[in-house]
Design a protein around this motif. Sequence first.
Motif, mmCIF file in Angstrom:
data_model
loop_
_atom_site.group_PDB
_atom_site.id
_atom_site.type_symbol
_atom_site.label_atom_id
_atom_site.label_comp_id
_atom_site.label_asym_id
_atom_site.label_seq_id
_atom_site.Cartn_x
_atom_site.Cartn_y
_atom_site.Cartn_z
ATOM 1 N N THR A 1 -14.173 -1.909 -11.007
ATOM 2 C CA THR A 1 -13.008 -1.600 -10.160
ATOM 3 C C THR A 1 -12.131 -2.844 -10.011
ATOM 4 O O THR A 1 -10.929 -2.748 -9.792
ATOM 5 C CB THR A 1 -13.488 -1.127 -8.769
ATOM 6 O OG1 THR A 1 -14.281 0.039 -8.965
ATOM 7 C CG2 THR A 1 -12.364 -0.818 -7.822
ATOM 8 N N TYR B 1 -14.695 5.810 5.066
ATOM 9 C CA TYR B 1 -13.961 7.002 4.624
ATOM 10 C C TYR B 1 -14.556 8.304 5.168
ATOM 11 O O TYR B 1 -13.886 9.328 5.183
ATOM 12 C CB TYR B 1 -13.955 7.072 3.091
ATOM 13 C CG TYR B 1 -13.143 5.967 2.451
ATOM 14 C CD1 TYR B 1 -11.801 6.165 2.152
ATOM 15 C CD2 TYR B 1 -13.710 4.721 2.173
ATOM 16 C CE1 TYR B 1 -11.036 5.162 1.575
ATOM 17 C CE2 TYR B 1 -12.958 3.699 1.598
ATOM 18 C CZ TYR B 1 -11.621 3.928 1.300
ATOM 19 O OH TYR B 1 -10.863 2.934 0.739
ATOM 20 N N ARG C 1 -7.565 -1.994 -4.164
ATOM 21 C CA ARG C 1 -6.545 -2.855 -4.805
ATOM 22 C C ARG C 1 -6.153 -4.061 -3.957
ATOM 23 O O ARG C 1 -5.593 -5.023 -4.456
ATOM 24 C CB ARG C 1 -5.268 -2.051 -5.094
ATOM 25 C CG ARG C 1 -5.317 -1.170 -6.304
ATOM 26 C CD ARG C 1 -3.921 -0.730 -6.713
ATOM 27 N NE ARG C 1 -3.122 -0.252 -5.596
ATOM 28 C CZ ARG C 1 -2.088 -0.903 -5.045
ATOM 29 N NH1 ARG C 1 -1.709 -2.064 -5.514
ATOM 30 N NH2 ARG C 1 -1.426 -0.382 -4.014
ATOM 31 N N LEU D 1 0.843 -1.197 0.000
ATOM 32 C CA LEU D 1 0.000 0.000 0.000
ATOM 33 C C LEU D 1 0.877 1.246 0.000
ATOM 34 O O LEU D 1 2.036 1.189 0.408
ATOM 35 C CB LEU D 1 -0.893 0.002 1.251
ATOM 36 C CG LEU D 1 -2.049 -1.000 1.245
ATOM 37 C CD1 LEU D 1 -2.673 -1.104 2.632
ATOM 38 C CD2 LEU D 1 -3.113 -0.585 0.224
ATOM 39 N N ALA D 2 0.293 2.354 -0.433
ATOM 40 C CA ALA D 2 1.042 3.618 -0.457
ATOM 41 C C ALA D 2 1.232 4.187 0.953
ATOM 42 O O ALA D 2 1.928 5.183 1.131
ATOM 43 C CB ALA D 2 0.300 4.621 -1.336
ATOM 44 N N ASP E 1 -9.904 8.843 -5.794
ATOM 45 C CA ASP E 1 -8.518 8.410 -6.040
ATOM 46 C C ASP E 1 -8.029 7.491 -4.911
ATOM 47 O O ASP E 1 -7.384 6.475 -5.162
ATOM 48 C CB ASP E 1 -7.589 9.635 -6.153
ATOM 49 C CG ASP E 1 -7.891 10.467 -7.396
ATOM 50 O OD1 ASP E 1 -8.547 9.948 -8.314
ATOM 51 O OD2 ASP E 1 -7.479 11.650 -7.433
ATOM 52 N N ILE E 2 -8.372 7.833 -3.675
ATOM 53 C CA ILE E 2 -7.936 7.026 -2.518
ATOM 54 C C ILE E 2 -8.779 5.755 -2.393
ATOM 55 O O ILE E 2 -8.283 4.680 -2.053
ATOM 56 C CB ILE E 2 -7.993 7.886 -1.234
ATOM 57 C CG1 ILE E 2 -6.866 8.927 -1.302
ATOM 58 C CG2 ILE E 2 -7.885 7.049 0.031
ATOM 59 C CD1 ILE E 2 -6.627 9.704 -0.034
ATOM 60 N N TYR E 3 -10.059 5.890 -2.699
ATOM 61 C CA TYR E 3 -11.002 4.750 -2.612
ATOM 62 C C TYR E 3 -10.610 3.633 -3.595
ATOM 63 O O TYR E 3 -10.586 2.454 -3.245
ATOM 64 C CB TYR E 3 -12.381 5.341 -2.877
ATOM 65 C CG TYR E 3 -13.543 4.478 -3.259
ATOM 66 C CD1 TYR E 3 -14.341 3.870 -2.285
ATOM 67 C CD2 TYR E 3 -13.924 4.342 -4.591
ATOM 68 C CE1 TYR E 3 -15.462 3.149 -2.640
ATOM 69 C CE2 TYR E 3 -15.056 3.628 -4.947
ATOM 70 C CZ TYR E 3 -15.819 3.022 -3.965
ATOM 71 O OH TYR E 3 -16.937 2.311 -4.326
ATOM 72 N N TYR E 4 -10.241 4.019 -4.824
ATOM 73 C CA TYR E 4 -9.824 2.984 -5.790
ATOM 74 C C TYR E 4 -8.485 2.377 -5.379
ATOM 75 O O TYR E 4 -8.253 1.184 -5.587
ATOM 76 C CB TYR E 4 -9.773 3.556 -7.216
ATOM 77 C CG TYR E 4 -11.148 3.943 -7.741
ATOM 78 C CD1 TYR E 4 -12.211 3.033 -7.680
ATOM 79 C CD2 TYR E 4 -11.408 5.205 -8.269
ATOM 80 C CE1 TYR E 4 -13.482 3.386 -8.122
ATOM 81 C CE2 TYR E 4 -12.681 5.562 -8.730
ATOM 82 C CZ TYR E 4 -13.711 4.643 -8.649
ATOM 83 O OH TYR E 4 -14.964 4.989 -9.083
ATOM 84 N N GLU E 5 -7.629 3.166 -4.772
ATOM 85 C CA GLU E 5 -6.333 2.670 -4.276
ATOM 86 C C GLU E 5 -6.574 1.602 -3.183
ATOM 87 O O GLU E 5 -5.976 0.531 -3.211
ATOM 88 C CB GLU E 5 -5.520 3.869 -3.734
ATOM 89 C CG GLU E 5 -4.281 3.553 -2.927
ATOM 90 C CD GLU E 5 -3.158 2.943 -3.750
ATOM 91 O OE1 GLU E 5 -3.199 3.059 -4.993
ATOM 92 O OE2 GLU E 5 -2.261 2.325 -3.135
ATOM 93 N N GLY E 6 -7.479 1.894 -2.261
ATOM 94 C CA GLY E 6 -7.786 0.951 -1.168
ATOM 95 C C GLY E 6 -8.343 -0.364 -1.696
ATOM 96 O O GLY E 6 -8.033 -1.442 -1.170
ATOM 97 N N ARG F 1 -8.795 -4.965 -12.959
ATOM 98 C CA ARG F 1 -7.536 -5.460 -12.371
ATOM 99 C C ARG F 1 -7.405 -6.969 -12.566
ATOM 100 O O ARG F 1 -6.654 -7.637 -11.854
ATOM 101 C CB ARG F 1 -7.489 -5.165 -10.857
ATOM 102 C CG ARG F 1 -7.584 -3.722 -10.463
ATOM 103 C CD ARG F 1 -7.517 -3.549 -8.935
ATOM 104 N NE ARG F 1 -8.692 -4.072 -8.249
ATOM 105 C CZ ARG F 1 -8.678 -5.077 -7.375
ATOM 106 N NH1 ARG F 1 -7.545 -5.689 -7.062
ATOM 107 N NH2 ARG F 1 -9.800 -5.486 -6.808
#
Length: 347
Positions: free
Chosen positions: A106, A284, A71, A42-43, A64-69, A110
């Motif tokens: 989403t 969130y 993953r 994770l970032a 942007d953060i929601y799609y990152e989470g 991937r």
Amino acid sequence: MSPEPALHRLSDVPKAELHVHIEGTLEPELMFAIARRNKVSLAFQSVEQVRQAYQFHNLQSFLDIYYEGARVLLFEQDFFDMTATYLEKAHSQGVRHAEIFFDPQTHTDRKIPFDVVFNGIQAALLWARQKFGMSCALIMCFLRHLSQESALKTLKQALPFKEYIAGVGLDSSELGHPPEKFQKVFARARSEGFLTVAHAGEEGPPSYIWQALDLLKVSRIDHGVRCIEDPHLVARLAEERIPLTVCPLSNIKLKVFSSLSEHPLKKLLDSGLCVTVNSDDPAYFGGYVSDNLQAVEAALALSHHDVLKLALNSFEASFIEAEEKARLSAHALEYVESADLVKDTEN
Ligand code: ADE
Ligand code: ZN
């Protein structure tokens, strides 16, 4: 001596939740646990660091953060764990019926197969029915920042699971992606028997709400709060009892309104609209459905009658059968009339 009866919170009134993105229920603790077991980096270095990053200035900065989470979600077990965790929390806050959004693109973008996503979520819905007697429905959302062709492909992937998916919806970046872009896929979804809903009038203008009604033939509008800028639209929504699934804490976190005291929920309720209160992306935005209800109750000085109305509206606006709506509505009425009730603000 008999013990004092336990006091219960007004905001835990029996209700339906009609606007919750399952990917938006992934709390940082579970995100990290799943990332660790799936060896996804994770970032962020810690749960605290993730929470600190949840400062949004608009819808896109959140997405942007929601799609990152999202993953970290790779396997059926991950989708099961996330959904079961949400349902347990929702149950503890009086949710008797939940209509849950999921965003297949989403995950399929991937290379996670559609059936992995669906099976994990569906298994948790069955678990919650057995454990809590809760009923649930699924609403599959198309990501509006992607093309209509991508949405059509997703609809095709969903057809083998059609009997388990109540409806289709439209979410993600609203501005610049009006409902008219998705007329064909919504027409096809309706012809396959899906009900339709759409996010409209969250950040987008009232014209997007008109389009969702007239072009996508939706049964409900998700958010819809910007209808307040158009009196003709407010009159139509009231006259046709078209429900709005409003998410107050989300609207503040994403800067749709600068404070809860400026939120139009009470005005819309008093104008005769079928307004409901929901959590959107509770992991969130700092609260689940009762937390949303409690926050508006305090900020807008809602009465017991207003809170009851919101709960009854949630059943009216749901996709459950009339007999079940009446049964659940009676529970809400009984709860609010019970003597051992405390107003949230007295808690
Ligand atoms: N996806 C998840 N939450 C959303 C929201 N509040 N608006 C649009 N798309 C979303
Ligand atoms: Zn939403």
